[in-house]
Design an enzyme around this catalytic site. Structure first.
Site, PDB file in Angstrom:
ATOM      1  N   SER A  42      37.417  44.965  39.571  1.00 17.64           N
ATOM      2  CA  SER A  42      38.781  45.476  39.482  1.00 17.64           C
ATOM      3  C   SER A  42      38.814  46.410  38.279  1.00 17.64           C
ATOM      4  O   SER A  42      38.985  45.983  37.142  1.00 17.64           O
ATOM      5  CB  SER A  42      39.760  44.308  39.282  1.00 17.64           C
ATOM      6  OG  SER A  42      41.042  44.778  38.956  1.00 17.64           O
ATOM      7  N   HIS A 162      38.444  39.308  43.123  1.00 15.89           N
ATOM      8  CA  HIS A 162      37.383  38.447  42.607  1.00 15.89           C
ATOM      9  C   HIS A 162      37.018  37.313  43.556  1.00 15.89           C
ATOM     10  O   HIS A 162      36.193  36.464  43.228  1.00 15.89           O
ATOM     11  CB  HIS A 162      37.789  37.861  41.249  1.00 15.89           C
ATOM     12  CG  HIS A 162      37.778  38.878  40.150  1.00 15.89           C
ATOM     13  ND1 HIS A 162      38.199  38.604  38.879  1.00 15.89           N
ATOM     14  CD2 HIS A 162      37.390  40.182  40.146  1.00 15.89           C
ATOM     15  CE1 HIS A 162      38.070  39.686  38.127  1.00 15.89           C
ATOM     16  NE2 HIS A 162      37.587  40.655  38.890  1.00 15.89           N
ATOM     17  N   GLN A 170      45.042  37.786  40.509  1.00 18.40           N
ATOM     18  CA  GLN A 170      43.587  37.743  40.395  1.00 18.40           C
ATOM     19  C   GLN A 170      43.041  36.559  39.613  1.00 18.40           C
ATOM     20  O   GLN A 170      42.003  36.016  39.957  1.00 18.40           O
ATOM     21  CB  GLN A 170      43.094  39.045  39.747  1.00 18.40           C
ATOM     22  CG  GLN A 170      41.587  39.220  39.755  1.00 18.40           C
ATOM     23  CD  GLN A 170      41.203  40.657  39.509  1.00 18.40           C
ATOM     24  OE1 GLN A 170      41.143  41.457  40.435  1.00 18.40           O
ATOM     25  NE2 GLN A 170      40.967  41.005  38.259  1.00 18.40           N
ATOM     26  N   GLU A 171      43.728  36.179  38.535  1.00 18.21           N
ATOM     27  CA  GLU A 171      43.229  35.077  37.719  1.00 18.21           C
ATOM     28  C   GLU A 171      44.359  34.145  37.291  1.00 18.21           C
ATOM     29  O   GLU A 171      45.394  34.594  36.816  1.00 18.21           O
ATOM     30  CB  GLU A 171      42.550  35.591  36.442  1.00 18.21           C
ATOM     31  CG  GLU A 171      41.301  36.413  36.666  1.00 18.21           C
ATOM     32  CD  GLU A 171      40.698  36.853  35.323  1.00 18.21           C
ATOM     33  OE1 GLU A 171      40.529  36.000  34.436  1.00 18.21           O
ATOM     34  OE2 GLU A 171      40.421  38.052  35.173  1.00 18.21           O
ATOM     35  N   GLU A 212      34.108  34.997  39.001  1.00 21.35           N
ATOM     36  CA  GLU A 212      34.162  34.571  37.609  1.00 21.35           C
ATOM     37  C   GLU A 212      34.097  33.059  37.449  1.00 21.35           C
ATOM     38  O   GLU A 212      34.412  32.518  36.394  1.00 21.35           O
ATOM     39  CB  GLU A 212      35.410  35.152  36.938  1.00 21.35           C
ATOM     40  CG  GLU A 212      35.361  36.683  36.916  1.00 21.35           C
ATOM     41  CD  GLU A 212      36.533  37.324  36.209  1.00 21.35           C
ATOM     42  OE1 GLU A 212      37.495  36.604  35.877  1.00 21.35           O
ATOM     43  OE2 GLU A 212      36.486  38.546  35.979  1.00 21.35           O
ATOM     44  N   ASP A 249      46.334  36.864  35.120  1.00 24.04           N
ATOM     45  CA  ASP A 249      45.903  38.258  35.247  1.00 24.04           C
ATOM     46  C   ASP A 249      46.273  38.691  36.648  1.00 24.04           C
ATOM     47  O   ASP A 249      45.600  38.321  37.616  1.00 24.04           O
ATOM     48  CB  ASP A 249      44.398  38.405  35.007  1.00 24.04           C
ATOM     49  CG  ASP A 249      43.909  39.836  35.257  1.00 24.04           C
ATOM     50  OD1 ASP A 249      44.751  40.732  35.471  1.00 24.04           O
ATOM     51  OD2 ASP A 249      42.680  40.057  35.243  1.00 24.04           O
ATOM     52  N   GLU A 294      48.721  39.427  32.116  1.00 22.70           N
ATOM     53  CA  GLU A 294      47.870  40.612  31.999  1.00 22.70           C
ATOM     54  C   GLU A 294      48.035  41.495  33.226  1.00 22.70           C
ATOM     55  O   GLU A 294      48.077  40.987  34.356  1.00 22.70           O
ATOM     56  CB  GLU A 294      46.414  40.170  31.863  1.00 22.70           C
ATOM     57  CG  GLU A 294      45.393  41.283  31.816  1.00 22.70           C
ATOM     58  CD  GLU A 294      43.966  40.745  31.907  1.00 22.70           C
ATOM     59  OE1 GLU A 294      43.107  41.483  32.433  1.00 22.70           O
ATOM     60  OE2 GLU A 294      43.718  39.605  31.476  1.00 22.70           O
ATOM     61  N   ASP A 321      45.451  45.915  30.446  1.00 21.63           N
ATOM     62  CA  ASP A 321      44.008  46.060  30.723  1.00 21.63           C
ATOM     63  C   ASP A 321      43.780  47.409  31.388  1.00 21.63           C
ATOM     64  O   ASP A 321      43.397  48.382  30.745  1.00 21.63           O
ATOM     65  CB  ASP A 321      43.518  44.914  31.585  1.00 21.63           C
ATOM     66  CG  ASP A 321      42.048  45.068  32.007  1.00 21.63           C
ATOM     67  OD1 ASP A 321      41.332  45.872  31.384  1.00 21.63           O
ATOM     68  OD2 ASP A 321      41.624  44.384  32.965  1.00 21.63           O
ATOM     69  N   LYS A 346      37.561  45.397  26.512  1.00 21.26           N
ATOM     70  CA  LYS A 346      36.322  45.362  27.296  1.00 21.26           C
ATOM     71  C   LYS A 346      35.420  46.482  26.798  1.00 21.26           C
ATOM     72  O   LYS A 346      35.770  47.665  26.910  1.00 21.26           O
ATOM     73  CB  LYS A 346      36.618  45.549  28.789  1.00 21.26           C
ATOM     74  CG  LYS A 346      37.388  44.400  29.430  1.00 21.26           C
ATOM     75  CD  LYS A 346      37.742  44.737  30.872  1.00 21.26           C
ATOM     76  CE  LYS A 346      38.402  43.556  31.581  1.00 21.26           C
ATOM     77  NZ  LYS A 346      38.866  43.936  32.948  1.00 21.26           N
ATOM     78  N   HIS A 374      35.282  39.516  29.185  1.00 22.45           N
ATOM     79  CA  HIS A 374      34.092  39.771  30.005  1.00 22.45           C
ATOM     80  C   HIS A 374      34.441  40.719  31.142  1.00 22.45           C
ATOM     81  O   HIS A 374      35.556  41.212  31.240  1.00 22.45           O
ATOM     82  CB  HIS A 374      33.579  38.445  30.566  1.00 22.45           C
ATOM     83  CG  HIS A 374      34.582  37.770  31.481  1.00 22.45           C
ATOM     84  ND1 HIS A 374      34.263  36.797  32.375  1.00 22.45           N
ATOM     85  CD2 HIS A 374      35.918  37.956  31.645  1.00 22.45           C
ATOM     86  CE1 HIS A 374      35.336  36.390  33.038  1.00 22.45           C
ATOM     87  NE2 HIS A 374      36.347  37.087  32.608  1.00 22.45           N
ATOM     88  N   ARG A 375      33.497  40.929  32.059  1.00 22.57           N
ATOM     89  CA  ARG A 375      33.745  41.604  33.321  1.00 22.57           C
ATOM     90  C   ARG A 375      33.335  40.662  34.447  1.00 22.57           C
ATOM     91  O   ARG A 375      32.621  39.683  34.241  1.00 22.57           O
ATOM     92  CB  ARG A 375      32.956  42.914  33.438  1.00 22.57           C
ATOM     93  CG  ARG A 375      33.246  43.967  32.387  1.00 22.57           C
ATOM     94  CD  ARG A 375      34.717  44.326  32.238  1.00 22.57           C
ATOM     95  NE  ARG A 375      35.368  44.846  33.428  1.00 22.57           N
ATOM     96  CZ  ARG A 375      35.728  46.118  33.602  1.00 22.57           C
ATOM     97  NH1 ARG A 375      35.444  47.018  32.671  1.00 22.57           N
ATOM     98  NH2 ARG A 375      36.371  46.500  34.676  1.00 22.57           N
ATOM     99  N   SER A 376      33.772  40.979  35.658  1.00 25.53           N
ATOM    100  CA  SER A 376      33.440  40.099  36.784  1.00 25.53           C
ATOM    101  C   SER A 376      31.954  40.149  37.126  1.00 25.53           C
ATOM    102  O   SER A 376      31.399  39.184  37.648  1.00 25.53           O
ATOM    103  CB  SER A 376      34.276  40.476  38.013  1.00 25.53           C
ATOM    104  OG  SER A 376      34.153  41.856  38.302  1.00 25.53           O
ATOM    105  N   LYS A 397      38.612  35.692  26.960  1.00 23.52           N
ATOM    106  CA  LYS A 397      38.531  35.267  28.361  1.00 23.52           C
ATOM    107  C   LYS A 397      37.149  35.639  28.863  1.00 23.52           C
ATOM    108  O   LYS A 397      36.748  36.801  28.825  1.00 23.52           O
ATOM    109  CB  LYS A 397      39.647  35.876  29.218  1.00 23.52           C
ATOM    110  CG  LYS A 397      39.830  37.361  29.137  1.00 23.52           C
ATOM    111  CD  LYS A 397      40.906  37.863  30.096  1.00 23.52           C
ATOM    112  CE  LYS A 397      40.475  37.799  31.543  1.00 23.52           C
ATOM    113  NZ  LYS A 397      41.396  38.552  32.443  1.00 23.52           N
TER     114      LYS A 397
END
Length: 422
Positions: A42, A162, A170-171, A212, A249, A294, A321, A346, A374-376, A397
């Site tokens: 994403s 994800h 997403q999260e 993730e 997120d 987020e 983000d 990031k 982090h990233r996915s 995160k």
């Protein structure tokens, strides 16, 4: 003078099995370090360019041999014999060599790999832990925060891009607000993760995990997810709002239609205008202990961002983000228009350590919080754990409580916690 003698890049695989860049740096005294570069699924359209080969016959076009060639060729040529301790100078030489606003020529993945590998090698030369060296590098930027362990924001349920689950957001993360130490907070997250697994299984829902490491059950609404997380915590004695809170997120750009201006939550069967989307979040925060949202709005929906900040900024962390992409110019726009009160950090969105420091210092001086992320698509590289400690960001995160690519960051923080307590 400690100088760069050799840079060597190779193609490795990230946590999704896609190619990414790994860089080795060797200095004049023989000091050596390796850095791996993550990749996002994403992604914001204003991020620095991740250079891919595009050859569909190899890794479906996702190969990074061109980026690797840039490290082993032109980047090495310009950096060889350069002062390795001048991190800003190292990064600026690569920025100048690239010559574009978004690192489209050399690729942010090649540039970041070098930026991190060189800084890690200098830390080795100085016999410092990486976080100690990063803290020394960050201090001249006028940092406002003291070095500290971050509070983890742990991803328990994956939706959006994800996972294959029909969940729009997403999260869904838990934040151990009742924990006095990092290790205790991590323990709490791990225990709730295992309890959630049992809760899902007992209800006949999938316990497979997403990119993730969070679970990806076939649930449509956010309230279903949040209720299950509360149930899982309660089953082992943890109370929502006291022991843990929630962070979301939304990655709203992924379900926003620019032509119609509508946010389409297909999993929940809802369509919202910007103001209705804000009202939706407002309703969620009155029903659940949500302390961070987020990317609640799409990256270019500035009116929506301003409204979200106005309505919820006093009680909730409003994190940009895709909105800011760790870019100081985008962040300055956020200050002027009062679009948020927090920024996600990031490294590969901007492409160098120096520019990351610049962005974080700007944010902290303005009173924004910073969340290291982090990233996915991750690697075994744990640099973000050291970055979170060095900059006093206070939050990180880095995924769920499964998958080694996520756990290695948590384990690195456990080791740092021991070191700092000595």
């Amino acid at each position: 003078m400690l100088t760069i003698q050799l840079l060597h890049a190779r193609q490795i695989l990230d946590s999704r099995g896609n190619p990414t860049v790994e860089v080795e740096a060797t200095l004049s005294d023989g000091s050596f370090a390796v850095a791996g570069v993550p990749s996002g699924a994403s992604t914001g359209k204003y991020e620095a360019v991740e250079l891919r080969d595009g050859d569909k016959k190899t890794y479906g076009g996702k190969g990074v041999l061109t980026a690797i060639g840039n490290v082993n060729g032109p980047i090495l040529k310009v950096l060889k014999d350069h002062d390795a301790e001048n991190q800003k100078g190292v990064d600026q030489l690569m920025i100048d060599l690239d010559g574009t606003e978004n690192k489209a020529n050399l690729g942010a993945n090649s540039i970041l790999g070098v930026s991190l590998a060189v800084s890690k090698a200098v830390a080795v030369s100085k016999k410092l832990d990486f976080y100690q060296y990063l803290e020394a590098l960050y201090r001249p930027y006028g940092a406002m925060k003291a070095m500290s362990l971050p509070r983890p924001m742990m991803n328990l349920v994956n939706g959006g891009s994800h996972s294959d689950a029909p969940i729009d957001i997403q999260e869904f993360m838990i934040v151990p607000i009742g924990a006095e130490t990092f290790s205790k907070g991590l323990q709490m997250g791990a225990e709730i993760f295992q309890s959630l697994k049992k809760t899902l299984s007992n209800k006949g829902l999938s316990t497979a995990v997403g990119d993730e490491g969070g679970f990806a059950p076939k649930l449509g609404s956010s309230t279903e997810v949040l209720d299950l997380m509360i149930e899982a915590g309660s089953a082992i004695g943890y109370k929502a709002g006291i022991d843990f809170a929630f962070a979301l997120d939304a990655a709203a750009t992924e379900f926003y239609d620019e032509k119609t201006g509508i946010y389409g939550l297909t999993g929940a069967g809802l369509d919202f205008t910007s103001s209705q989307m804000v009202a939706y979040y407002k309703d969620l925060t009155t029903r659940y202990p949500i302390i961070s949202i987020e990317d609640g709005m799409s990256e270019d929906d500035f009116e929506g961002w301003a409204l979200l900040q106005k309505e919820l900024g006093a009680i909730c962390q409003i994190v940009g983000d895709d909105l800011f992409v760790t870019n100081p110019k985008r962040l300055q726009m956020g200050f002027v228009q009062n679009l948020a009160n927090s920024i996600l950090i990031k490294l590969n969105q901007i492409g160098t350590l120096s520019e990351t420091f610049e962005t974080m210092a700007m944010a902290q001086k303005q009173g924004y919080s910073c969340v290291i992320s982090h990233r996915s698509g991750e690697t075994e590289d744990t640099s973000i754990a050291d970055l979170a400690v060095a900059t006093g960001a206070g939050q990180i995160k880095t995924g769920s409580l499964s998958r080694t690519d996520r756990i290695c960051k948590y384990n690195r923080l456990l080791r740092i916690e021991e070191t700092l307590s000595e």
